[in-house]
Each structure stands twice: as C-alpha cells, then as structure tokens.
Design a protein around this motif. Sequence first.
Motif, mmCIF file in Angstrom:
data_model
loop_
_atom_site.group_PDB
_atom_site.id
_atom_site.type_symbol
_atom_site.label_atom_id
_atom_site.label_comp_id
_atom_site.label_asym_id
_atom_site.label_seq_id
_atom_site.Cartn_x
_atom_site.Cartn_y
_atom_site.Cartn_z
ATOM 1 N N VAL B 156 0.929 -6.898 1.034
ATOM 2 C CA VAL B 156 1.028 -5.489 1.441
ATOM 3 C C VAL B 156 2.355 -5.253 2.153
ATOM 4 O O VAL B 156 3.077 -4.293 1.866
ATOM 5 N N ALA B 159 5.178 -5.366 -0.277
ATOM 6 C CA ALA B 159 5.245 -4.144 -1.075
ATOM 7 C C ALA B 159 5.870 -3.008 -0.272
ATOM 8 O O ALA B 159 6.622 -2.198 -0.810
ATOM 9 N N LEU B 160 5.573 -2.959 1.022
ATOM 10 C CA LEU B 160 6.097 -1.872 1.851
ATOM 11 C C LEU B 160 7.601 -1.995 2.076
ATOM 12 O O LEU B 160 8.274 -1.009 2.347
ATOM 13 N N THR B 161 8.132 -3.222 2.018
ATOM 14 C CA THR B 161 9.534 -3.417 2.363
ATOM 15 C C THR B 161 10.388 -3.834 1.176
ATOM 16 O O THR B 161 11.525 -4.232 1.362
ATOM 17 N N VAL B 162 9.834 -3.733 -0.046
ATOM 18 C CA VAL B 162 10.523 -4.336 -1.187
ATOM 19 C C VAL B 162 11.909 -3.755 -1.444
ATOM 20 O O VAL B 162 12.841 -4.469 -1.807
ATOM 21 N N LEU B 164 13.984 -2.436 0.706
ATOM 22 C CA LEU B 164 14.889 -2.450 1.862
ATOM 23 C C LEU B 164 15.767 -3.684 1.819
ATOM 24 O O LEU B 164 15.320 -4.762 1.429
ATOM 25 N N LEU B 170 11.774 -7.219 8.883
ATOM 26 C CA LEU B 170 10.835 -6.125 9.085
ATOM 27 C C LEU B 170 9.442 -6.525 8.606
ATOM 28 O O LEU B 170 8.437 -6.241 9.260
ATOM 29 N N LEU B 173 7.596 -8.409 11.097
ATOM 30 C CA LEU B 173 7.183 -7.522 12.180
ATOM 31 C C LEU B 173 5.917 -6.751 11.798
ATOM 32 O O LEU B 173 5.012 -6.552 12.610
ATOM 33 N N LEU B 174 5.866 -6.306 10.540
ATOM 34 C CA LEU B 174 4.729 -5.500 10.096
ATOM 35 C C LEU B 174 3.474 -6.341 9.953
ATOM 36 O O LEU B 174 2.365 -5.901 10.263
ATOM 37 N N PRO B 177 1.090 -8.852 13.349
ATOM 38 C CA PRO B 177 -0.114 -8.445 14.084
ATOM 39 C C PRO B 177 -1.370 -8.522 13.220
ATOM 40 O O PRO B 177 -2.462 -8.794 13.724
ATOM 41 N N LEU B 178 -1.204 -8.287 11.903
ATOM 42 C CA LEU B 178 -2.375 -8.303 11.027
ATOM 43 C C LEU B 178 -2.877 -9.729 10.797
ATOM 44 O O LEU B 178 -4.005 -9.928 10.349
ATOM 45 N N MET B 180 -3.287 -11.967 13.172
ATOM 46 C CA MET B 180 -3.930 -12.520 14.363
ATOM 47 C C MET B 180 -5.368 -13.000 14.127
ATOM 48 O O MET B 180 -5.707 -14.108 14.529
ATOM 49 N N ALA B 220 -3.994 -1.652 -1.384
ATOM 50 C CA ALA B 220 -2.978 -1.155 -0.459
ATOM 51 C C ALA B 220 -1.585 -1.485 -0.980
ATOM 52 O O ALA B 220 -0.672 -0.652 -0.925
ATOM 53 N N ALA B 224 1.410 1.032 -1.933
ATOM 54 C CA ALA B 224 2.710 0.883 -1.294
ATOM 55 C C ALA B 224 3.815 0.753 -2.334
ATOM 56 O O ALA B 224 4.875 1.370 -2.201
#
Lengths: 79, 231, 269
Positions: B156, B159-162, B164, B170, B173-174, B177-178, B180, B220, B224
């Motif tokens: 996911v 896919a969100l940063t592909v 960039l 990044l 960073l995204l 947290p997921l 954890m 998701a 994305a």
Amino acid sequence: MYFENFAALINMDGHGVYVWASVAVTLATMLWLVIAPLYKQRALLNEVSRDMQRQQDRELAAKTNPSAPSSSENTEESN
Amino acid sequence: MLSSAPRKMNSGFVAWLRRDLLLAYRRRGEVASPVVFFLMVSTLIPLGLTPEAAQLEKVAAGMIWIMALLATLLSVDGLFASDYHDGSLEQMLITPQLLPLPILGKVTAHWLTTGLPLTLVSPLLGLMLSLPIDGYLPLLCSLALGSACLSLVGAVGAALTVSLRKGGLLLSLLVMPLYMPVIIFGTATVNAAVDGLNWLPPLAILGALFAASVALCPLAAAGALRVTASN
Amino acid sequence: MSWLSKLFSKLFAKWLPNESSSWQWFYRLGSPKWFYRRSGQWLPWLSLAALLVLATGLVWGLAFAPEDAKQGNSFRIIYIHVPAAFLAQSGYFIMAIAGAIGLIWKMKISYMVMKAAAPIGAVLTFVALFTGAVWGKPTWGAYWVWDARITSMLILLFLYAGVMALQYAYHSIDAASKASAILALVGTVNIPIINKSVDWWYTLHQPATIKLTSAPSMHMDMFMPLLVMIVGFYLFYGVALILHTRNEILRRERKTSWVRELVNAKAGL
C-alpha cells in the motif's frame, strides 16, 4: 474556590510547576493554531489583490500603447 | 464470456506472480541484498550492545523482528517502481482483470523473494544471538506469517509513493506506524515460547492480521495505484 | 435516508436556499464559495462559544474542582490532557471521513477540510504528548514512560506525520488529496488495531501502575469540568478547522472570480 488563596492556587502543593507549564504550553499552541491562519489569510488576500493589480496594469498598458508585445489581447489580434 | 471470467481473473494473479519471480531470478544479486542486510545488521548487535549470551538472548527475538522489518522496508520500495518506469504498470492498470489480483500476485512474489528467505535464515540469526532453543519454531512460524503482513502493508505504501522521486524515505514514514501491531505480536510469540508460555494465541492474532491484510491491502493498493500512477 | 435529509433541511432551513428539498444542501456545502461565505458568518459565534466554554472549564477545573486523593493537584492536568488526546483521536477520524467523502462524492471542499485537519490534529497530538509527559513526572517520577496510552499517542503522531508528508510530496493537488485520503482511510482501519495491540503489549510488560485517567470512577465534581473542557475543545477544533479550511479555499480558488470580487469588496471598504 478549592484553594485557600491565590498563592496556594499558583503553588498547588508543589505541583503548580507541572500544571501551569502544561496549561501555558497548551494555551500557547491553541492560540497559535488560531492566529497563524488569520495571518496567512491576510497574506493570501494581499497576494490575490496584487495579482489583480498587476493584471489591471497590464491591461491599462495595452490600452495606452497598443503595440506593446506583452499584452495577450494584442497577440490574439495579430493572429 | 462469463464462463471464462474466473480463469481470466486467476490468470491475472498467476501471470504477474510468474513474471515477477522470473524477473527476480534474473536479478539474483538484488534479491539477495535484503538477506545480506539482515545478516550484516545482526553482527552490529553484539558489537553495539554486548557479546554476553545472557543479555543477547533477552533481546534476540525483538532484534530479529526489527531487522526483518527493516529488510522488508528496504525491498518493498521497489515493488512497483521498475514497473512504473518501464510502463508495465500502465498495462496492469488498463487490463480488464480485477486490479487487486495482479497486485496480490506481485506481493506474493515479493514475499517469496524476501519474506521467505528472511524466515529461512532467521534460525541462523537466532543461533548467533543465542536465542533459547524453545524460540526457534515460534520464530519461524511468526516470521513467515508476519513478513507476509509486512509485504502486504508495504505494498500500500509503495503504491502511494510510486511516482515520487524520493519515495523510499517517505514510504518508510508512511508504513512504519502500520507495522507496530505486527512487531508486537511477532516478538510476543517468540518471547512467550522462550518464557515457557503458550505461544499460539499471539501467533493466532498474527494470523488474523495476515487474513485482514490479504483481504484489504490489495484493494487499498489498487485504489492508490489508480491515483498515483497516472500522475 | 430521506427523512434524515428532511430533518437536516428543517433544522438548517434558515441558512439553506428555499429550493433545497432533498440532498441539495449537501451539495451546496460542497461549494467552496458557499462554504467560505457561510463559515465567515459562523466563525464569530463559534469562537465566542469556544472561548466561553474553555474559560469556564479551565477555571472550574484548575481552581474549583477537588484534588485527587492519590495524585494530588498534578491530576488537574487531566483537564487539558484528556480533551487534547480526545480531539487528537477524533481529529484523525474527522480527517479520514472528509477524505472518504472526497473520494466517494468527489467533493472539492472535503479534500480541503482533510488537508486542514491534518496539522491541527498533529498539533493536538503533540499537546497531549507534552502534557502527558509533564504529568508523568510527579506521578511516575519520569517524563517518559512507555505507557500504553502515551505509546498509542506517539504512533498517532507518526500517522499524522505520514498524511502530512504525503500531502506535501505531490505537486498535483488532485493526486495529493486522493493519495492522502487513501492513507488516512488505511490509518483509520489500523488505529483500533494499533491501540488494542499496544494495550495488550503494555499489560504483558508492565504491572498496572497508577493509571492516569479513570473516568468512570471519577467523582462528579471532577468529571463535570472535564466534560466542559471536552466540549470546549470540540468547539475550538471547529474554529481552527474552519480557519484552516478557509485558507485552503483561498489558496486553491485564488484565480476564480468570486475570490476576486471578495478582495474588491474588502478593498472598497
């Protein structure tokens, strides 16, 4: 009031430092969350009005001096 | 048309899985790097913390899990990147197949080339970090399940940063947290076994996390990709 | 659902155009121009209400509420810590819902609300973390303890940071909005899982020390000011969200005629 006097409210049996520091930081950040966008809004509105001024100047210049090459109207006419 | 639809859907998954595995086979060096990273960082731990076995065995499970997470993060960045640059991602987006299936195929290939090797070398790391003998089987089971979760959730983020240019940083960073819950239950599985407790409950929760990620993450990621790949 | 829309249009009849028979008010809300005009009218009242409620709650909580038997006066930090933490959490959901509305109904304004909500939520999360740390010193003897609630808050801060970073990473407004909306939705699914697993992890590693907040067993005299503060924080959040959203509207719509008219009207005054 729960406390006997104002000094006791400030001191809070030695815990005053912690409580008042938290309150101060919280209020300061909350204030910043409200004041910063207000400043930003003024800057944005100024920017828009500057943009409009510039456009008006360009149009005025185009009217007084039709041969000026910078105007968009002129290029359309020449086309 | 209708009768051929299921076969077609299936072929989307299989075709992309086969293609990515073949690509990985041709770039064996690249595939090996997460595993080498995994092994290298493990030598830093005794150097940085302590070489004493008694202290190492306390942190072994957690360290192995954290390194597995970092190794996955390093590799998941490239999940869609090369496809985006050579245009095959566009092809994937315009195929009539359900988009989550090719994505699931790609993620499966990613897990087979990173998660699974990491899982397989983890007993070696356990040995080096003097993990107690009871911890090995839970380590294998939890890493196998958990690294699949890491790949799925990482997809996911990938896919969100592909599109960039500096997507890799990044992405971590995204996604971090997921990750954890996976870390918590992964280490808990191993630690429970080492402490002589029942290690199946945390493993079962890890299984539940895996099931949820299999169902939701490809969806998701598909959403994305539709947004990001066209920009 | 139509009874709901009827109820809404009755309730807000004053502010809605007459022909709004069904969901039209909803679409009207989606117009940045309409929102900018109306929110300008709501703002003074909302700000006044927020100020009054916050002042009442703060004075009540700090000066009039009784002190806690175990923690003494340091417990009064609850009156800012808990509302901030509360809003930090709901702020993420508000952001995600705005993003979802944007993705589903393609409403421009909801993306702007989403973008505005992220920094506000992050700041409130920071406030909750800071006050929690300061509260920890007299209670636990250390500024930072890996308490379940504090750890969850820290992860929430990271989640906010992710959404904001993604928002700024894209040059195209459309891609930035949609990508961060998807991320916010993924985060929303994860927040309950993260909170539950952190809770579970905490009980595994730490015997229960003094719990910072135990709302149900709180005395009424302590609980009432907390409730007032929570309402106050919600009102404040509304004010901040509207202010930030208005700026986002101006930034994205600065080329439109209505913004120009607005500036002209301001200059004429």
